[in-house]
Design a protein around this motif. Structure first.
Motif, PDB file in Angstrom:
ATOM      1  N   GLU A 136      17.419  40.167  71.627  1.00 29.74           N
ATOM      2  CA  GLU A 136      17.643  39.288  70.483  1.00 29.74           C
ATOM      3  C   GLU A 136      18.499  39.945  69.399  1.00 29.74           C
ATOM      4  N   PRO A 137      18.180  41.167  68.949  1.00 30.01           N
ATOM      5  CA  PRO A 137      19.009  41.704  67.873  1.00 30.01           C
ATOM      6  C   PRO A 137      20.296  42.386  68.351  1.00 30.01           C
ATOM      7  N   CYS A 138      20.473  42.568  69.654  1.00 28.22           N
ATOM      8  CA  CYS A 138      21.608  43.363  70.143  1.00 28.22           C
ATOM      9  C   CYS A 138      22.324  42.664  71.298  1.00 28.22           C
ATOM     10  N   THR A 139      23.512  43.163  71.588  1.00 26.88           N
ATOM     11  CA  THR A 139      24.197  42.841  72.823  1.00 26.88           C
ATOM     12  C   THR A 139      23.874  43.989  73.764  1.00 26.88           C
ATOM     13  N   VAL A 140      23.240  43.705  74.892  1.00 25.54           N
ATOM     14  CA  VAL A 140      22.704  44.758  75.748  1.00 25.54           C
ATOM     15  C   VAL A 140      23.352  44.733  77.121  1.00 25.54           C
ATOM     16  N   GLU A 141      23.651  45.932  77.622  1.00 26.64           N
ATOM     17  CA  GLU A 141      24.130  46.114  78.991  1.00 26.64           C
ATOM     18  C   GLU A 141      23.287  47.226  79.604  1.00 26.64           C
ATOM     19  N   THR A 142      23.053  47.154  80.903  1.00 28.29           N
ATOM     20  CA  THR A 142      22.280  48.196  81.570  1.00 28.29           C
ATOM     21  C   THR A 142      23.119  48.866  82.651  1.00 28.29           C
ATOM     22  N   ALA A 143      22.826  50.139  82.861  1.00 31.93           N
ATOM     23  CA  ALA A 143      23.423  50.904  83.959  1.00 31.93           C
ATOM     24  C   ALA A 143      22.287  51.673  84.613  1.00 31.93           C
ATOM     25  N   TYR A 144      22.198  51.571  85.935  1.00 31.72           N
ATOM     26  CA  TYR A 144      21.069  52.162  86.652  1.00 31.72           C
ATOM     27  C   TYR A 144      21.390  53.522  87.271  1.00 31.72           C
ATOM     28  N   ASP A 145      22.606  54.030  87.045  1.00 29.51           N
ATOM     29  CA  ASP A 145      22.959  55.370  87.517  1.00 29.51           C
ATOM     30  C   ASP A 145      24.077  55.918  86.633  1.00 29.51           C
ATOM     31  N   GLY A 146      24.296  57.214  86.772  1.00 25.29           N
ATOM     32  CA  GLY A 146      25.255  57.898  85.902  1.00 25.29           C
ATOM     33  C   GLY A 146      26.680  57.387  86.027  1.00 25.29           C
ATOM     34  N   GLN A 147      27.144  57.141  87.258  1.00 26.69           N
ATOM     35  CA  GLN A 147      28.520  56.690  87.427  1.00 26.69           C
ATOM     36  C   GLN A 147      28.733  55.315  86.815  1.00 26.69           C
ATOM     37  N   SER A 148      27.770  54.423  86.994  1.00 25.38           N
ATOM     38  CA  SER A 148      27.864  53.089  86.376  1.00 25.38           C
ATOM     39  C   SER A 148      27.895  53.204  84.859  1.00 25.38           C
ATOM     40  N   ALA A 149      27.118  54.156  84.340  1.00 26.48           N
ATOM     41  CA  ALA A 149      27.104  54.378  82.894  1.00 26.48           C
ATOM     42  C   ALA A 149      28.471  54.817  82.403  1.00 26.48           C
ATOM     43  N   LEU A 150      29.080  55.782  83.092  1.00 29.33           N
ATOM     44  CA  LEU A 150      30.401  56.268  82.672  1.00 29.33           C
ATOM     45  C   LEU A 150      31.445  55.172  82.758  1.00 29.33           C
ATOM     46  N   ASP A 151      31.319  54.297  83.756  1.00 29.06           N
ATOM     47  CA  ASP A 151      32.257  53.180  83.877  1.00 29.06           C
ATOM     48  C   ASP A 151      32.083  52.176  82.737  1.00 29.06           C
ATOM     49  N   ALA A 152      30.850  52.045  82.222  1.00 34.11           N
ATOM     50  CA  ALA A 152      30.549  51.039  81.190  1.00 34.11           C
ATOM     51  C   ALA A 152      30.804  51.535  79.770  1.00 34.11           C
ATOM     52  N   ILE A 153      30.794  52.843  79.580  1.00 34.99           N
ATOM     53  CA  ILE A 153      30.913  53.382  78.224  1.00 34.99           C
ATOM     54  C   ILE A 153      32.371  53.388  77.789  1.00 34.99           C
ATOM     55  N   ASP A 154      32.626  52.695  76.684  1.00 29.41           N
ATOM     56  CA  ASP A 154      33.946  52.695  76.067  1.00 29.41           C
ATOM     57  C   ASP A 154      33.771  52.529  74.560  1.00 29.41           C
ATOM     58  N   GLU A 155      34.863  52.266  73.867  1.00 31.69           N
ATOM     59  CA  GLU A 155      34.815  52.186  72.401  1.00 31.69           C
ATOM     60  C   GLU A 155      34.058  50.972  71.879  1.00 31.69           C
ATOM     61  N   THR A 156      33.674  50.044  72.750  1.00 29.68           N
ATOM     62  CA  THR A 156      32.918  48.872  72.294  1.00 29.68           C
ATOM     63  C   THR A 156      31.413  49.125  72.242  1.00 29.68           C
ATOM     64  N   VAL A 157      30.955  50.229  72.820  1.00 29.42           N
ATOM     65  CA  VAL A 157      29.521  50.546  72.842  1.00 29.42           C
ATOM     66  C   VAL A 157      29.153  51.270  71.542  1.00 29.42           C
ATOM     67  N   ASP A 158      28.155  50.733  70.842  1.00 31.05           N
ATOM     68  CA  ASP A 158      27.697  51.339  69.594  1.00 31.05           C
ATOM     69  C   ASP A 158      26.588  52.361  69.809  1.00 31.05           C
ATOM     70  N   ILE A 159      25.648  52.045  70.708  1.00 32.33           N
ATOM     71  CA  ILE A 159      24.462  52.876  70.904  1.00 32.33           C
ATOM     72  C   ILE A 159      24.191  53.002  72.399  1.00 32.33           C
ATOM     73  N   VAL A 160      23.859  54.230  72.824  1.00 35.74           N
ATOM     74  CA  VAL A 160      23.478  54.474  74.208  1.00 35.74           C
ATOM     75  C   VAL A 160      22.050  55.012  74.215  1.00 35.74           C
ATOM     76  N   LEU A 161      21.183  54.351  74.990  1.00 38.94           N
ATOM     77  CA  LEU A 161      19.840  54.858  75.257  1.00 38.94           C
ATOM     78  C   LEU A 161      19.905  55.492  76.639  1.00 38.94           C
ATOM     79  N   LEU A 162      19.726  56.806  76.698  1.00 39.82           N
ATOM     80  CA  LEU A 162      20.095  57.582  77.885  1.00 39.82           C
ATOM     81  C   LEU A 162      18.917  58.358  78.445  1.00 39.82           C
ATOM     82  N   ASP A 163      18.601  58.084  79.709  1.00 35.92           N
ATOM     83  CA  ASP A 163      17.599  58.885  80.416  1.00 35.92           C
ATOM     84  C   ASP A 163      18.233  60.233  80.741  1.00 35.92           C
ATOM     85  N   ARG A 164      17.459  61.275  80.646  1.00 38.88           N
ATOM     86  CA  ARG A 164      17.991  62.617  80.867  1.00 38.88           C
ATOM     87  C   ARG A 164      17.980  63.005  82.335  1.00 38.88           C
TER      88      ARG A 164
END
Length: 197
Positions: free
Chosen positions: A27-55
């Motif tokens: 509701e308060p955010c625009t949310v995208e999910t990535a279930y692995d590291g490579q998908s995350a790197l493909d999704a991260i660009d200058e439009t992403v404000d916040i990343v919640l990242l599993d270590r």
């Protein structure tokens, strides 16, 4: 970077957990999910404000993804949301905050709100809050003897002391801005956490 509707990327290798976090934030955010590291790197660009990242993830770890985000110079806030207990190695890591699983809906929403607010601060204040969060976390997780014997922790304290002086000057500039009250709440929260130990 601060926007009324922050763009959040959730990087979590357990799809059910990632989807739960997304539902909490949709509701308060625009949310995208990535279930692995490579998908995350493909999704991260200058439009992403916040990343919640599993270590800890198979393939590319959260630590590697975090380093890549910082190497790319992307202006986004990153919170580690992980089952990995923190150690002194976190001091040099480029994240803004750290939550240890399990986490609640309130914790996830609070951290996104705080990181969204912090994104409007200048780099000096962002560093101050990131280091304050690391210090508070280590204060809670490590014994006094462990902290006293750590050179990394001593450097962290020295850097925080120097930044505190600089932040006082910056605070005066923020007096006339609307974000001042929320900034003071952020500083007060970090100060209370530090004083409680």
């Amino acid at each position: 970077m601060a926007t009324e509707t922050p763009s959040v990327l959730i990087v979590e290798d357990e799809p059910d957990l990632a989807n739960l976090y997304a539902a909490w934030l949709e509701e308060p955010c625009t949310v995208e999910t990535a279930y692995d590291g490579q998908s995350a790197l493909d999704a991260i660009d200058e439009t992403v404000d916040i990343v919640l990242l599993d270590r800890r993830m198979p393939g590319l770890s959260g630590d590697t993804i975090l380093a890549t985000i910082r190497d790319r110079g992307l202006d986004c806030r990153v919170a580690m949301v992980t089952a990995v207990e923190p150690d002194f190695d976190i001091i040099e890591m480029g994240f803004d905050d750290y939550l240890v699983k399990p986490v609640s809906k309130e914790e996830i929403r609070r951290i996104v709100d705080q990181l969204s607010l912090r994104s409007s601060y200048d780099a000096q204040l962002q560093e101050f809050f990131a280091l304050s969060s690391k210090k508070a976390l280590l204060d809670a997780e490590k014994t006094e003897a462990e902290r006293k014997s750590s050179q990394e922790y001593a450097r962290l304290q020295d850097r925080l002391a120097a930044l505190r002086v600089q932040v006082n000057d910056t605070m005066e500039e923020l007096l006339e801005q609307d974000g001042y009250r929320r900034l003071c709440q952020d500083i007060t929260r970090d100060s209370i956490l530090q004083e409680s130990d």
